[in-house]
Design an enzyme around this catalytic site. Structure first.
Site, mmCIF file in Angstrom:
data_model
loop_
_atom_site.group_PDB
_atom_site.id
_atom_site.type_symbol
_atom_site.label_atom_id
_atom_site.label_comp_id
_atom_site.label_asym_id
_atom_site.label_seq_id
_atom_site.Cartn_x
_atom_site.Cartn_y
_atom_site.Cartn_z
ATOM 1 N N SER A 90 -1.260 -12.075 3.966
ATOM 2 C CA SER A 90 -2.351 -11.288 4.559
ATOM 3 C C SER A 90 -3.453 -10.997 3.548
ATOM 4 O O SER A 90 -4.569 -10.636 3.921
ATOM 5 C CB SER A 90 -1.816 -9.970 5.135
ATOM 6 O OG SER A 90 -1.444 -9.091 4.087
ATOM 7 N N CYS A 111 1.976 -1.535 3.121
ATOM 8 C CA CYS A 111 3.191 -2.296 2.796
ATOM 9 C C CYS A 111 3.108 -3.754 3.285
ATOM 10 O O CYS A 111 2.677 -3.982 4.409
ATOM 11 C CB CYS A 111 4.400 -1.591 3.426
ATOM 12 S SG CYS A 111 5.924 -2.532 3.383
ATOM 13 N N PRO A 112 3.500 -4.739 2.473
ATOM 14 C CA PRO A 112 3.997 -4.655 1.086
ATOM 15 C C PRO A 112 2.883 -4.688 0.034
ATOM 16 O O PRO A 112 3.166 -4.655 -1.150
ATOM 17 C CB PRO A 112 4.873 -5.907 0.986
ATOM 18 C CG PRO A 112 4.184 -6.904 1.869
ATOM 19 C CD PRO A 112 3.601 -6.108 3.019
ATOM 20 N N GLY A 146 -0.471 -6.706 0.493
ATOM 21 C CA GLY A 146 -1.380 -7.862 0.496
ATOM 22 C C GLY A 146 -2.839 -7.477 0.317
ATOM 23 O O GLY A 146 -3.578 -8.112 -0.444
ATOM 24 N N ASP A 163 2.349 8.345 7.089
ATOM 25 C CA ASP A 163 1.817 7.584 8.219
ATOM 26 C C ASP A 163 0.303 7.453 8.033
ATOM 27 O O ASP A 163 -0.392 8.448 7.830
ATOM 28 C CB ASP A 163 2.138 8.350 9.512
ATOM 29 C CG ASP A 163 1.634 7.636 10.760
ATOM 30 O OD1 ASP A 163 0.776 6.743 10.637
ATOM 31 O OD2 ASP A 163 2.088 7.985 11.864
ATOM 32 N N ASP A 174 1.727 4.170 3.193
ATOM 33 C CA ASP A 174 2.665 3.503 4.105
ATOM 34 C C ASP A 174 4.054 4.078 3.874
ATOM 35 O O ASP A 174 4.410 4.403 2.741
ATOM 36 C CB ASP A 174 2.694 1.989 3.857
ATOM 37 C CG ASP A 174 3.175 1.218 5.083
ATOM 38 O OD1 ASP A 174 4.210 1.605 5.678
ATOM 39 O OD2 ASP A 174 2.520 0.237 5.465
ATOM 40 N N LYS A 217 -6.235 -5.546 16.468
ATOM 41 C CA LYS A 217 -5.340 -6.502 17.126
ATOM 42 C C LYS A 217 -5.806 -6.694 18.570
ATOM 43 O O LYS A 217 -6.114 -5.718 19.269
ATOM 44 C CB LYS A 217 -3.895 -6.001 17.096
ATOM 45 C CG LYS A 217 -3.405 -5.577 15.708
ATOM 46 C CD LYS A 217 -3.421 -6.707 14.694
ATOM 47 C CE LYS A 217 -3.075 -6.207 13.298
ATOM 48 N NZ LYS A 217 -3.132 -7.262 12.280
#
EC number: 2.1.1.186
Length: 366
Positions: free
Chosen positions: A188, A221-222, A224, A260, A240, A306
């Site tokens: 990503s 996370c993780p 990118g 969050d 995260d 998205k």
């Protein structure tokens, strides 16, 4: 030449067609879009012969979300003779372009076109020589002159045309060629790197992606996207519940906040960048981004929306309009750009830059 050809991601031809039809009408240009499913391109045919050139000049390419490239084209050249494919192409461009600055022989971005790509590479050299002899191309490459496009859709079948360098994608096939860094935590990372290339002019990188800036990565996370910020020597708060890659933590530039991303509220007042790539409903992400911008919690943001399965163009347009409405309501001047990047999948990447702050007594750099 009364056609505008647009490259897009395979499977998003309908969205690209809906967008060009909508944006062309806003420019007073009318026509119809020809769509072939999974072809990775759209042809918009204008009713008036000069309107295609008008769109190429006046419709800002940066305002298009689903198009990777946009150029003016004429009729389809079919059944090019194998013994001389060059002459018909030169003939189509004669009197259309004079002393173009660059030649791009391209194909659509599909698996089926990969074999054609090999031919395009071989064909480019003799075609470039012939176009220079005919004065259609200048004797040297220059970004100040139009780009000549030859777009093969099948063996022996191509469209020819041109685009303007101040209103097109500078990349071959509209795709930046980026290499995945071996030490990045996830693929990503290429989304954010591509977004920097698409949304931020190269001569502004040193100023806007500078050493020592403070940044926040929501849903990190993780890591990118955090990786790209660390690579540019920024201090990053990565938010995260999931763990961050140890390689990033070892740099000493990353603070992992186990929270969050939707509930996190920054304590700093000098955050330049906020980035966000969370899997959530686009309306919810758009509302969070608007909150950050209205409150002056960051100066620039890049985030992903998205896409739903249906009405994707309408959904993205609605999300962007809702952010714009909230900025307008609070008197905040901002620049919004959006693009479905090459490294995006069922998503769109949005960039917003605030020109001045909403918080009293605070000034931005411009």
């Amino acid at each position: 030449m009364n056609k505008v050809i647009l490259y897009c991601r395979q499977g998003f031809e309908k969205e690209c067609a809906a967008e060009i039809t909508d944006k062309a009408a806003q420019q007073g240009v009318f026509g119809f879009a020809r769509v072939k499913e999974n072809s990775a391109y759209v042809i918009f045919e204008c009713y008036q012969p000069d309107d295609a050139d008008k769109l190429a000049r006046e419709l800002p390419f940066s305002s298009l979300i689903f198009a990777r490239q946009m150029f003016v084209a004429g009729e389809l050249l079919q059944d090019l003779p194998p013994e001389d494919r060059v002459t018909p192409v030169v003939g189509m461009l004669q009197g259309v372009v004079e002393k173009g600055g660059e030649l791009r022989v391209e194909v659509a971005d599909t698996n089926e076109s990969k074999e054609l790509m090999k031919f395009c590479r071989k064909f480019t050299v003799p075609l470039r020589t012939a176009l220079r002899d005919a004065k259609i191309l200048a004797n040297f490459e220059t970004p100040k002159r139009p780009v000549v496009h030859v777009f093969f859709i099948a063996p022996g079948c191509c469209y020819t045309g041109y685009s303007y360098t101040n209103n097109n994608s500078p990349f071959y096939m509209g795709i930046p060629r980026l290499k995945f860094p071996a030490d990045a935590p996830s693929r990503s990372t290429l989304k954010l790197e591509e977004a920097f290339h698409v949304f931020i002019p190269a001569d502004e990188w040193d100023e806007r992606l500078a050493n020592g800036m403070y940044a926040v990565d929501l849903g990190a996370c993780p890591g990118g996207w955090t990786y790209q910020l660390v690579k540019r020597n920024m201090w990053v708060a990565s938010v995260d519940n999931g763990p961050m890659a140890q390689s990033l933590m070892d740099t000493g530039q990353v603070t992992w906040l186990r929270e969050d991303g939707f509930k996190y509220r920054p304590t700093r007042t000098n955050i330049t960048w906020m980035v966000c790539d969370m899997v959530e409903k686009p309306a919810k992400v758009a509302a969070l981004m608007a909150q950050w911008l209205v409150n002056g919690w960051c100066r620039e943001t890049i985030f992903n929306l998205k896409l739903p399965m249906k009405k994707r163009y309408e959904e993205v347009s609605q999300n962007i309009a809702s952010i714009q409405a909230q900025l307008d309501e609070h008197g905040i001047n901002a620049q919004i750009q959006a693009r479905q990047l090459y490294h995006d999948r069922e998503e769109v990447t949005v960039h917003v830059r605030r020109w001045w702050a909403a918080v009293g007594g605070r000034r931005d750099e411009r």
